[in-house]
Design a protein around this motif. Structure first.
Motif, PDB file in Angstrom:
ATOM      1  N   CYS A 241      17.817  25.290 -22.567  1.00 47.90           N
ATOM      2  CA  CYS A 241      19.029  25.981 -22.144  1.00 47.90           C
ATOM      3  C   CYS A 241      19.773  26.573 -23.334  1.00 47.90           C
ATOM      4  O   CYS A 241      20.330  27.670 -23.243  1.00 47.90           O
ATOM      5  N   ARG A 242      19.782  25.862 -24.458  1.00 53.97           N
ATOM      6  CA  ARG A 242      20.466  26.376 -25.636  1.00 53.97           C
ATOM      7  C   ARG A 242      19.810  27.653 -26.138  1.00 53.97           C
ATOM      8  O   ARG A 242      20.490  28.584 -26.574  1.00 53.97           O
ATOM      9  N   VAL A 243      18.489  27.704 -26.094  1.00 58.52           N
ATOM     10  CA  VAL A 243      17.780  28.920 -26.512  1.00 58.52           C
ATOM     11  C   VAL A 243      18.080  30.066 -25.545  1.00 58.52           C
ATOM     12  O   VAL A 243      18.352  31.204 -25.962  1.00 58.52           O
ATOM     13  N   LEU A 281      14.619  27.981 -11.232  1.00 55.13           N
ATOM     14  CA  LEU A 281      14.664  26.576 -11.638  1.00 55.13           C
ATOM     15  C   LEU A 281      15.976  26.256 -12.331  1.00 55.13           C
ATOM     16  O   LEU A 281      16.533  25.167 -12.157  1.00 55.13           O
ATOM     17  N   LEU A 282      16.487  27.206 -13.112  1.00 57.18           N
ATOM     18  CA  LEU A 282      17.785  26.989 -13.751  1.00 57.18           C
ATOM     19  C   LEU A 282      18.897  26.924 -12.717  1.00 57.18           C
ATOM     20  O   LEU A 282      19.829  26.131 -12.845  1.00 57.18           O
ATOM     21  N   ALA A 283      18.800  27.770 -11.685  1.00 56.34           N
ATOM     22  CA  ALA A 283      19.875  27.834 -10.692  1.00 56.34           C
ATOM     23  C   ALA A 283      20.008  26.550  -9.891  1.00 56.34           C
ATOM     24  O   ALA A 283      21.120  26.161  -9.507  1.00 56.34           O
ATOM     25  N   VAL A 284      18.905  25.883  -9.627  1.00 53.45           N
ATOM     26  CA  VAL A 284      18.944  24.659  -8.820  1.00 53.45           C
ATOM     27  C   VAL A 284      19.110  23.417  -9.681  1.00 53.45           C
ATOM     28  O   VAL A 284      19.194  22.303  -9.156  1.00 53.45           O
ATOM     29  N   SER A 285      19.165  23.585 -10.999  1.00 52.88           N
ATOM     30  CA  SER A 285      19.309  22.434 -11.884  1.00 52.88           C
ATOM     31  C   SER A 285      20.720  21.869 -11.814  1.00 52.88           C
ATOM     32  O   SER A 285      21.690  22.572 -11.526  1.00 52.88           O
ATOM     33  N   ASP A 286      20.836  20.565 -12.092  1.00 55.55           N
ATOM     34  CA  ASP A 286      22.151  19.927 -12.141  1.00 55.55           C
ATOM     35  C   ASP A 286      22.879  20.214 -13.451  1.00 55.55           C
ATOM     36  O   ASP A 286      24.054  19.861 -13.588  1.00 55.55           O
ATOM     37  N   ASN A 287      22.192  20.821 -14.411  1.00 58.46           N
ATOM     38  CA  ASN A 287      22.789  21.142 -15.698  1.00 58.46           C
ATOM     39  C   ASN A 287      23.763  22.304 -15.536  1.00 58.46           C
ATOM     40  O   ASN A 287      23.393  23.368 -15.042  1.00 58.46           O
ATOM     41  N   PHE A 292      25.109  28.191 -15.150  1.00 59.42           N
ATOM     42  CA  PHE A 292      25.861  29.335 -15.674  1.00 59.42           C
ATOM     43  C   PHE A 292      24.910  30.405 -16.205  1.00 59.42           C
ATOM     44  O   PHE A 292      25.101  31.604 -15.953  1.00 59.42           O
ATOM     45  N   SER A 293      23.872  29.983 -16.925  1.00 58.26           N
ATOM     46  CA  SER A 293      22.911  30.937 -17.485  1.00 58.26           C
ATOM     47  C   SER A 293      22.193  31.697 -16.380  1.00 58.26           C
ATOM     48  O   SER A 293      21.997  32.915 -16.467  1.00 58.26           O
ATOM     49  N   ALA A 294      21.787  31.002 -15.315  1.00 54.71           N
ATOM     50  CA  ALA A 294      21.087  31.655 -14.213  1.00 54.71           C
ATOM     51  C   ALA A 294      21.961  32.721 -13.563  1.00 54.71           C
ATOM     52  O   ALA A 294      21.481  33.816 -13.218  1.00 54.71           O
ATOM     53  N   LYS A 295      23.238  32.434 -13.401  1.00 58.69           N
ATOM     54  CA  LYS A 295      24.140  33.410 -12.788  1.00 58.69           C
ATOM     55  C   LYS A 295      24.291  34.649 -13.662  1.00 58.69           C
ATOM     56  O   LYS A 295      24.250  35.787 -13.171  1.00 58.69           O
ATOM     57  N   GLN A 296      24.442  34.447 -14.978  1.00 56.71           N
ATOM     58  CA  GLN A 296      24.601  35.585 -15.880  1.00 56.71           C
ATOM     59  C   GLN A 296      23.317  36.398 -15.990  1.00 56.71           C
ATOM     60  O   GLN A 296      23.354  37.628 -16.067  1.00 56.71           O
ATOM     61  N   ILE A 297      22.167  35.718 -15.984  1.00 53.75           N
ATOM     62  CA  ILE A 297      20.886  36.424 -16.063  1.00 53.75           C
ATOM     63  C   ILE A 297      20.677  37.276 -14.823  1.00 53.75           C
ATOM     64  O   ILE A 297      20.211  38.423 -14.900  1.00 53.75           O
ATOM     65  N   ARG A 298      21.019  36.742 -13.648  1.00 51.68           N
ATOM     66  CA  ARG A 298      20.867  37.491 -12.402  1.00 51.68           C
ATOM     67  C   ARG A 298      21.718  38.752 -12.426  1.00 51.68           C
ATOM     68  O   ARG A 298      21.278  39.837 -12.013  1.00 51.68           O
ATOM     69  N   LYS A 299      22.939  38.636 -12.914  1.00 53.07           N
ATOM     70  CA  LYS A 299      23.823  39.796 -12.981  1.00 53.07           C
ATOM     71  C   LYS A 299      23.327  40.804 -14.012  1.00 53.07           C
ATOM     72  O   LYS A 299      23.287  42.016 -13.743  1.00 53.07           O
ATOM     73  N   MET A 300      22.953  40.316 -15.203  1.00 49.75           N
ATOM     74  CA  MET A 300      22.481  41.231 -16.248  1.00 49.75           C
ATOM     75  C   MET A 300      21.187  41.920 -15.852  1.00 49.75           C
ATOM     76  O   MET A 300      20.959  43.083 -16.208  1.00 49.75           O
ATOM     77  N   ARG A 301      20.332  41.232 -15.109  1.00 49.70           N
ATOM     78  CA  ARG A 301      19.060  41.830 -14.715  1.00 49.70           C
ATOM     79  C   ARG A 301      19.293  43.065 -13.833  1.00 49.70           C
ATOM     80  O   ARG A 301      18.611  44.089 -13.982  1.00 49.70           O
TER      81      ARG A 301
END
Length: 461
Positions: A241-243, A281-287, A292-301
């Motif tokens: 996630c950090r990467v 997989l990121l979106a359904v993770s408890d992390n 947050f990363s999955a949401k931003q990636i979806r928007k940026m994509r």
């Protein structure tokens, strides 16, 4: 006959900040080097000189701190041994649970509203925003920033104040660019380097050439550190996630600076996602960081794909345009004043999607309905109150509608809108977007403008 007295002319020997610190000012314009090196916002030689003390003493800060049992807040720096993204996540959750019972905290966890800090924050001069901003970041993170260099604290505050609000619809306690990214940056050098890169690019543009740090060097260092962590197969989810967060933040740097590196960075992000297992997989993770990363990636994509290729743009918009990633229902419940403008911004974005997809479906001939859609888009845009808080999220829809426009009156209106957004955010990609539009408007009317977006070398968002 007595000699007439000469009128008194005050002599400013330096900036106000240097005179308060009792040091010699180098009198540089617009900001002296001594203030810049210490991370202090310099008022310059023309700044207003205060006569009375308005700063907050350490004793007053200590008295203003809320008295509660939350031991995670105001933690001393020696605690920061190696808190990874997971530790950071647990600390945020524990802090939210404990601070809820404290009368000195509001729902956002800020110690300011309803306390002595509320008065200090609104009555202090603008040149002290840096100190208060750093204190705010410290309260969100859970410990002081004494271990962070002054120039880094300055850039962190710059990111929190000028960049994070531009990345969300409404800047509140749910803004993950501030409340998730900054705590993670203070616990991971790789994320910290990416955040400093974005802030350095933006601050150098606003300072008119003056630099707190060299953004090019920071960008190169971040890329080098990413190369060292490219083996994601052996890491845990926190390390992955950090990467991914670092690459997402670097994508933000291409928006701020107007760089064309977004194509390379997005491919790098896709490679990292393939190793992790995809953004699903990121979106359904408890992390929390992963979500947050999955949401931003979806928007940026959705926003970046048309600038990579026409096929990528059609695929991303057609498959994800119906997904609501801005949590509109939550915002409508929390901010009823936006009951008119919030649905209007969503309608403008959906209309821009329709304009793009309709153009790609009729590449052999001009679709007669496109001018009607562009005119309808302008009428809806004119109904948005000027300088409203939600206006900055319409840069991408306006760019798409302007690309399809052939009417000079529409072109002037869209250009003025984008210029107003640049003066508000200072993001260089907006200026490059205007330059791209002028090239697109020179095309042959039979030419498909969606194929020209990938040639512009700019990421509009």
């Amino acid at each position: 006959m007595s000699r007439a007295k000469r009128p008194y002319t005050p002599k400013a020997k330096g900036c106000y900040e240097c005179s308060q610190r009792r040091i010699n000012c180098d009198r540089r314009q617009p900001h002296c080097d001594k203030c810049v090196s210490k991370g202090i916002e310099c008022s310059g030689m023309g700044g207003q000189r205060q006569r009375f003390r308005t700063w907050v003493s350490p004793k007053e800060k200590e008295q203003a701190k809320p008295r509660h049992t939350n031991r995670l807040l105001y933690r001393r720096p020696h605690f920061i041994a190696a808190p990874g993204a997971g530790n950071c996540q647990r600390r945020i959750q524990d802090t939210k649970e404990n601070r809820g019972s404290s009368p000195d905290h509001d729902a956002c966890g800020s110690p300011f509203p309803g306390s002595k800090w509320d008065y200090l924050y609104h009555s202090t001069s603008a040149k002290f925003e840096y100190n208060l901003g750093v204190f705010l970041i410290s309260s969100y993170i859970g410990y002081t920033l004494d271990h962070v260099a002054p120039w880094k604290r300055f850039l962190l505050n710059h990111f929190s104040t000028h960049i994070a609000p531009q990345m969300v619809l409404v800047d509140d306690c749910t803004n993950g660019w501030r409340h998730l990214i900054l705590p993670l940056a203070c616990s991971d050098e790789l994320v910290m380097s990416s955040v400093l890169t974005v802030a350095a690019f933006h601050s150098s543009k606003r300072a008119g050439g003056g630099r707190i740090a060299d953004p090019i060097n920071l960008y190169s260092q971040t890329i080098s550190e990413l190369q060292k962590r490219r083996n994601l197969c052996n890491g845990d989810l926190d390390a992955k996630c950090r990467v991914i967060v670092t690459i997402v933040v670097l994508l933000l740097s291409t928006i701020v600076s107007g760089s064309s590196d977004f194509v390379i960075l997005f491919r790098m992000l896709q490679s990292a996602l393939d190793v992790v297992g995809g953004e699903e997989l990121l979106a359904v993770s408890d992390n929390i960081i992963a979500g947050f990363s999955a949401k931003q990636i979806r928007k940026m994509r959705v926003y970046v794909s048309p600038f990579i290729s026409q096929d990528a743009g059609v695929c991303a918009i057609a498959s994800q345009a119906q997904q609501c990633w801005d949590e509109q229902e939550y915002l409508l419940q929390s901010y009823p004043d936006y009951a008119y403008t919030l649905p209007l911004t969503s309608s403008l974005r959906e209309l821009a999607f329709r304009i793009y997809l309709q153009q790609t479906c009729g590449v052999t001939d001009i679709d007669p309905t496109l001018p009607d859609l562009v005119s309808r888009f302008r009428l809806m845009l004119e109904s948005v109150p000027q300088d409203v808080e939600l206006e900055h999220v319409l840069v991408w829809p306006v760019f798409i509608a302007a690309s399809a426009s052939f009417i000079e009156e529409h072109n002037i209106y869209f250009t003025q809108f984008l210029e107003r957004q640049f003066s508000r955010s200072g993001f260089a990609n907006v200026i490059k977007a205007i330059e791209s539009l002028r090239r697109i408007w020179e095309r042959n009317k039979q030419e498909d403008w969606t194929t020209l977006l990938s040639e512009q070398g700019v990421f509009v968002m």
